[in-house]
Design a protein around this motif. Structure first.
Motif, PDB file in Angstrom:
ATOM      1  N   ILE A  90       0.868  -1.177   0.000  1.00  0.00           N
ATOM      2  CA  ILE A  90       0.000   0.000   0.000  1.00  0.00           C
ATOM      3  C   ILE A  90       0.901   1.222   0.000  1.00  0.00           C
ATOM      4  N   ALA A  91       0.667   2.095  -0.966  1.00  0.00           N
ATOM      5  CA  ALA A  91       1.426   3.337  -1.066  1.00  0.00           C
ATOM      6  C   ALA A  91       0.583   4.493  -0.549  1.00  0.00           C
ATOM      7  N   VAL A  92       1.216   5.362   0.228  1.00  0.00           N
ATOM      8  CA  VAL A  92       0.551   6.520   0.818  1.00  0.00           C
ATOM      9  C   VAL A  92       1.337   7.767   0.453  1.00  0.00           C
ATOM     10  N   ASN A  93       0.646   8.788   0.005  1.00  0.00           N
ATOM     11  CA  ASN A  93       1.316  10.056  -0.285  1.00  0.00           C
ATOM     12  C   ASN A  93       1.801  10.704   1.006  1.00  0.00           C
ATOM     13  N   ILE A  94       2.991  11.268   0.953  1.00  0.00           N
ATOM     14  CA  ILE A  94       3.506  12.042   2.073  1.00  0.00           C
ATOM     15  C   ILE A  94       3.963  13.392   1.534  1.00  0.00           C
ATOM     16  N   PRO A  95       3.420  14.489   2.056  1.00  0.00           N
ATOM     17  CA  PRO A  95       3.802  15.811   1.551  1.00  0.00           C
ATOM     18  C   PRO A  95       5.288  16.066   1.710  1.00  0.00           C
ATOM     19  N   SER A  96       5.862  16.773   0.766  1.00  0.00           N
ATOM     20  CA  SER A  96       7.297  17.070   0.833  1.00  0.00           C
ATOM     21  C   SER A  96       7.646  17.834   2.103  1.00  0.00           C
ATOM     22  N   SER A  97       6.716  18.629   2.610  1.00  0.00           N
ATOM     23  CA  SER A  97       6.978  19.389   3.839  1.00  0.00           C
ATOM     24  C   SER A  97       7.135  18.467   5.048  1.00  0.00           C
ATOM     25  N   ASP A  98       6.491  17.306   5.016  1.00  0.00           N
ATOM     26  CA  ASP A  98       6.569  16.379   6.143  1.00  0.00           C
ATOM     27  C   ASP A  98       7.936  15.716   6.254  1.00  0.00           C
ATOM     28  N   VAL A  99       8.596  15.500   5.124  1.00  0.00           N
ATOM     29  CA  VAL A  99       9.853  14.754   5.182  1.00  0.00           C
ATOM     30  C   VAL A  99      10.988  15.571   5.778  1.00  0.00           C
ATOM     31  N   THR A 100      10.783  16.867   5.942  1.00  0.00           N
ATOM     32  CA  THR A 100      11.789  17.695   6.621  1.00  0.00           C
ATOM     33  C   THR A 100      11.356  18.079   8.031  1.00  0.00           C
ATOM     34  N   ASP A 101      10.245  17.506   8.485  1.00  0.00           N
ATOM     35  CA  ASP A 101       9.730  17.776   9.830  1.00  0.00           C
ATOM     36  C   ASP A 101      10.249  16.687  10.766  1.00  0.00           C
ATOM     37  N   ASP A 102      11.326  16.985  11.480  1.00  0.00           N
ATOM     38  CA  ASP A 102      11.980  15.988  12.334  1.00  0.00           C
ATOM     39  C   ASP A 102      11.031  15.408  13.379  1.00  0.00           C
ATOM     40  N   THR A 103      10.249  16.271  14.002  1.00  0.00           N
ATOM     41  CA  THR A 103       9.341  15.822  15.059  1.00  0.00           C
ATOM     42  C   THR A 103       8.293  14.863  14.507  1.00  0.00           C
ATOM     43  N   TYR A 104       7.736  15.225  13.365  1.00  0.00           N
ATOM     44  CA  TYR A 104       6.708  14.363  12.760  1.00  0.00           C
ATOM     45  C   TYR A 104       7.300  13.016  12.366  1.00  0.00           C
ATOM     46  N   ILE A 105       8.437  13.014  11.699  1.00  0.00           N
ATOM     47  CA  ILE A 105       9.047  11.762  11.251  1.00  0.00           C
ATOM     48  C   ILE A 105       9.420  10.874  12.440  1.00  0.00           C
ATOM     49  N   GLU A 106       9.909  11.494  13.515  1.00  0.00           N
ATOM     50  CA  GLU A 106      10.256  10.710  14.705  1.00  0.00           C
ATOM     51  C   GLU A 106       9.021  10.025  15.282  1.00  0.00           C
ATOM     52  N   LYS A 107       7.920  10.777  15.390  1.00  0.00           N
ATOM     53  CA  LYS A 107       6.677  10.201  15.911  1.00  0.00           C
ATOM     54  C   LYS A 107       6.146   9.119  14.964  1.00  0.00           C
ATOM     55  N   LEU A 108       6.248   9.385  13.665  1.00  0.00           N
ATOM     56  CA  LEU A 108       5.779   8.420  12.677  1.00  0.00           C
ATOM     57  C   LEU A 108       6.572   7.117  12.773  1.00  0.00           C
ATOM     58  N   CYS A 109       7.881   7.226  12.889  1.00  0.00           N
ATOM     59  CA  CYS A 109       8.728   6.037  13.003  1.00  0.00           C
ATOM     60  C   CYS A 109       8.387   5.238  14.265  1.00  0.00           C
ATOM     61  N   HIS A 110       8.198   5.923  15.369  1.00  0.00           N
ATOM     62  CA  HIS A 110       7.843   5.244  16.620  1.00  0.00           C
ATOM     63  C   HIS A 110       6.507   4.508  16.464  1.00  0.00           C
ATOM     64  N   TYR A 111       5.546   5.185  15.834  1.00  0.00           N
ATOM     65  CA  TYR A 111       4.223   4.566  15.657  1.00  0.00           C
ATOM     66  C   TYR A 111       4.320   3.327  14.769  1.00  0.00           C
ATOM     67  N   LEU A 112       5.023   3.457  13.648  1.00  0.00           N
ATOM     68  CA  LEU A 112       5.122   2.336  12.718  1.00  0.00           C
ATOM     69  C   LEU A 112       5.903   1.180  13.320  1.00  0.00           C
ATOM     70  N   GLN A 113       6.962   1.496  14.034  1.00  0.00           N
ATOM     71  CA  GLN A 113       7.770   0.440  14.646  1.00  0.00           C
ATOM     72  C   GLN A 113       6.963  -0.339  15.683  1.00  0.00           C
ATOM     73  N   ALA A 114       6.081   0.361  16.386  1.00  0.00           N
ATOM     74  CA  ALA A 114       5.293  -0.276  17.444  1.00  0.00           C
ATOM     75  C   ALA A 114       4.062  -1.006  16.910  1.00  0.00           C
ATOM     76  N   ASN A 115       3.569  -0.597  15.749  1.00  0.00           N
ATOM     77  CA  ASN A 115       2.261  -1.091  15.313  1.00  0.00           C
ATOM     78  C   ASN A 115       2.231  -1.836  13.989  1.00  0.00           C
ATOM     79  N   LEU A 116       3.204  -1.631  13.125  1.00  0.00           N
ATOM     80  CA  LEU A 116       3.153  -2.229  11.794  1.00  0.00           C
ATOM     81  C   LEU A 116       3.918  -3.550  11.762  1.00  0.00           C
ATOM     82  N   ASN A 117       3.231  -4.617  11.400  1.00  0.00           N
ATOM     83  CA  ASN A 117       3.843  -5.949  11.410  1.00  0.00           C
ATOM     84  C   ASN A 117       4.745  -6.207  10.208  1.00  0.00           C
TER      85      ASN A 117
END
Length: 254
Positions: A90-117
């Motif tokens: 499954i592909a999901v669009n991610i805005p270019s502004s999000d990829v330079t948002d350190d706080t957002y990416i950190e939270k996203l990584c934590h969420y995916l690591q904890a929840n995505l199998n």
């Protein structure tokens, strides 16, 4: 805006997160089988399903973040539980502004690591608009996502002025050729597609041709060596029920 829908109804729908996820299939080069999908957000107002061009202008910054979070959570749930996605991405669009948002990416990584199998079945497609200003930071953040096993694609490749710079600077796995080239009948467009595919393959990247609407377009990009195809020739965006129950006969297109 849809004439049957008022601004107030749209704003209320956004606030209540009356979203639905639709899916447009991506099919393989060889068997024309569905190997993945692109997730596309919709807003449900009564019996109407609104596409983003009809409601995005009403989104506040907070609404946009809530929408993105909703979409990610839905996709994670489907990847974890729905048998249809056991061997499909499954592909999901991610805005270019999000990829330079350190706080957002950190939270996203934590969420995916904890929840995505199965992180290898999730793909982020970077939307090139607006242009990424800090490529070094974007690279660092995308490396974190890739470390989880997630794939990274460049959407609408060739449309923006920074496409080659992104390709050089960012850790991408796939290019999606902008549909303007696919739909063009000019020989120049075909040469650009051919050179893009050769460049991508030389870098061990896969290539998706999006916006395919005719057999002629499909045959052209197939002959040029494109790996994956997406467009209305195969399917429009579908609800989850339509996606998982529809009987396709794509292999008979040739």
């Amino acid at each position: 805006m849809c004439s049957a829908t008022t601004d107030t109804e749209i704003i209320k729908g956004i606030q209540n997160q009356q979203y639905q996820v639709y899916f447009q299939p991506k099919v393989s080069r060889n068997q024309l089988e569905t190997v993945g999908v692109e997730a596309l957000i919709r807003l449900k107002i009564g019996n109407l399903i609104l596409t983003p061009n009809l409601f995005f202008s009403f989104l506040t910054a907070k609404d946009s973040r809530n929408l993105q979070n909703y979409l990610i959570q839905e996709i994670v749930m489907l990847l974890n539980t729905n048998p249809f996605f056991k061997k499909r991405t499954i592909a999901v669009n991610i805005p270019s502004s999000d990829v330079t948002d350190d706080t957002y990416i950190e939270k996203l990584c934590h969420y995916l690591q904890a929840n995505l199998n199965a992180p290898e079945r999730l793909e982020f497609e970077i939307v090139e608009r607006p242009e990424i200003q800090d490529l070094e930071r974007a690279n660092q953040n995308l490396v974190q996502l890739k470390a989880l096993g997630i794939k990274i694609s460049l959407d609408d490749f060739g449309q923006g002025s920074c496409s080659l710079q992104y390709l050089h600077s960012l850790p991408v796995d796939c290019l999606k050729i902008d549909q303007a080239f696919i739909r063009s009948t000019e020989l120049k467009a075909m040469k650009i597609i051919e050179s893009t595919i050769k460049l991508a393959h030389s870098l061990n990247l896969s290539v998706v041709a999006e916006g395919i609407e005719t057999l002629t377009q499909l045959k052209q990009v197939h002959e040029l060596g494109c790996d994956v195809f997406q467009g209305y020739l195969f399917d429009c965006p579908l609800s989850l029920c339509e996606l998982t129950t529809k009987n396709r006969k794509n292999a008979r297109l040739f």
